[in-house]
Design a protein around this motif. Structure first.
Motif, short mmCIF file in Angstrom:
data_model
loop_
_atom_site.label_atom_id
_atom_site.label_comp_id
_atom_site.label_asym_id
_atom_site.label_seq_id
_atom_site.Cartn_x
_atom_site.Cartn_y
_atom_site.Cartn_z
N UNK A 75 25.35 -30.01 21.46
CA UNK A 75 24.43 -31.25 21.93
C UNK A 75 25.39 -32.29 22.90
N UNK A 76 26.76 -32.40 22.44
CA UNK A 76 27.39 -33.46 23.29
C UNK A 76 27.90 -32.53 24.64
N UNK A 77 28.16 -31.64 24.78
CA UNK A 77 28.41 -30.80 26.09
C UNK A 77 27.16 -30.66 26.89
N UNK A 78 26.07 -30.44 26.20
CA UNK A 78 24.67 -30.31 27.28
C UNK A 78 24.30 -31.72 27.56
N UNK A 79 24.30 -32.62 26.76
CA UNK A 79 23.83 -33.82 27.09
C UNK A 79 24.68 -34.45 28.17
N UNK A 80 26.12 -34.16 27.93
CA UNK A 80 27.02 -34.86 28.96
C UNK A 80 26.76 -34.27 30.42
N UNK A 81 26.54 -33.11 30.26
CA UNK A 81 26.32 -32.52 31.75
C UNK A 81 25.08 -33.08 32.39
N UNK A 82 24.06 -33.18 31.38
CA UNK A 82 22.84 -33.81 31.87
C UNK A 82 22.66 -35.14 32.27
N UNK A 83 23.50 -35.86 31.82
CA UNK A 83 23.61 -37.38 32.06
C UNK A 83 24.61 -37.57 33.19
N UNK A 84 25.42 -36.81 33.48
CA UNK A 84 26.57 -36.95 34.32
C UNK A 84 25.79 -37.65 35.81
N UNK A 85 26.18 -38.86 36.09
CA UNK A 85 25.74 -39.41 37.50
C UNK A 85 24.46 -40.22 37.40
N UNK A 86 23.92 -40.28 36.09
CA UNK A 86 22.62 -41.02 36.09
C UNK A 86 22.72 -42.37 35.45
N UNK A 87 21.78 -42.99 35.68
CA UNK A 87 21.95 -44.36 34.86
C UNK A 87 21.88 -44.14 33.30
N UNK A 88 22.25 -45.28 32.59
CA UNK A 88 22.37 -45.24 31.09
C UNK A 88 21.18 -44.98 30.53
N UNK A 89 20.09 -45.33 31.12
CA UNK A 89 18.61 -45.16 30.12
C UNK A 89 17.85 -44.27 30.88
N UNK A 90 18.61 -42.99 31.64
CA UNK A 90 17.95 -41.84 32.06
C UNK A 90 17.37 -41.07 31.06
N UNK A 91 18.14 -40.62 29.87
CA UNK A 91 17.58 -40.01 28.96
C UNK A 91 16.54 -40.51 28.17
N UNK A 92 16.60 -41.86 27.81
CA UNK A 92 15.41 -42.33 27.19
C UNK A 92 14.11 -42.33 27.89
N UNK A 93 14.31 -42.46 29.23
CA UNK A 93 13.22 -42.31 30.28
C UNK A 93 12.43 -41.17 30.29
N UNK A 94 13.33 -40.06 30.31
CA UNK A 94 13.14 -38.65 30.11
C UNK A 94 12.24 -38.32 28.89
N UNK A 95 12.83 -38.84 27.87
CA UNK A 95 12.04 -38.66 26.63
C UNK A 95 10.65 -39.40 26.49
N UNK A 96 10.63 -40.58 27.18
CA UNK A 96 9.43 -41.52 27.04
C UNK A 96 8.41 -40.68 27.84
N UNK A 97 8.74 -40.07 29.29
CA UNK A 97 7.96 -39.30 30.19
C UNK A 97 7.62 -37.99 29.31
N UNK A 98 8.30 -37.20 28.69
CA UNK A 98 7.74 -36.22 27.83
C UNK A 98 6.85 -36.40 26.76
N UNK A 99 7.08 -37.38 26.21
CA UNK A 99 6.03 -37.89 25.18
C UNK A 99 4.79 -38.24 25.85
N UNK A 100 4.81 -38.98 26.92
CA UNK A 100 3.58 -39.23 27.63
C UNK A 100 2.81 -38.19 28.28
N UNK A 101 3.72 -37.16 28.78
CA UNK A 101 2.89 -35.92 29.26
C UNK A 101 1.94 -35.12 28.17
N UNK A 102 2.72 -34.84 27.21
CA UNK A 102 2.40 -33.90 26.06
C UNK A 102 1.40 -34.53 25.07
N UNK A 103 1.53 -35.99 24.73
CA UNK A 103 0.75 -36.71 23.70
C UNK A 103 0.31 -37.96 24.38
#
Length: 126
Positions: A75-103
């Motif tokens: 997960x450290x490798x995968x998340x580091x690649x996903x978060x590279x060059x994005x704002x610090x809150x990007x991961x939390x907003x993506x999780x929030x969006x996934x929850x909003x779409x599915x539930x």
């Protein structure tokens, strides 16, 4: 001092003062503990059938430990690649969006989840 203007104020604006520090492999503390918890529980659940089949009950704890270590390593490798060059809150907003779409009932942030083409039309006054 070249970092100060003539009036004594700073020439630059520090922007990372209130962000969480990176603890391990590109993960912040919250991300690391969440990853460790989820991967350990997954390893624990995988260790239960293995322990029942082999009658070696220590496999339950070993599965949790191996799951946590492997989960953090991957997960450290995968998340580091996903978060590279994005704002610090990007991961939390993506999780929030996934929850909003599915539930949709959990969409407490009231995110717009509509997808499709948007049009802007003038309406005629009555």
């Amino acid at each position: 001092m070249t970092e100060l203007f003539d009036d004594g104020t700073l020439m630059f604006l520090p922007d990372r003062l209130n962000s969480q520090p990176v603890i391990m492999g590109g993960l912040t503390a919250d991300e690391m503990w969440t990853t460790l918890l989820l991967c350990s529980v997954t390893g624990l659940l995988a260790g239960i059938p293995a322990a029942i089949l082999t009658q070696i009950w220590a496999l339950i704890i070993a599965g949790a430990m191996v799951g946590g270590v492997l989960g953090l390593a991957i997960a450290s490798r995968v998340l580091r690649r996903m978060k590279r060059g994005r704002p610090g809150t990007w991961l939390y907003r993506q999780m929030q969006l996934a929850i909003a779409r599915h539930i949709p009932t959990w969409n407490s942030a009231r995110l717009i989840t509509r997808s499709g083409a948007w049009t802007c039309r003038r309406s005629e006054a009555p």
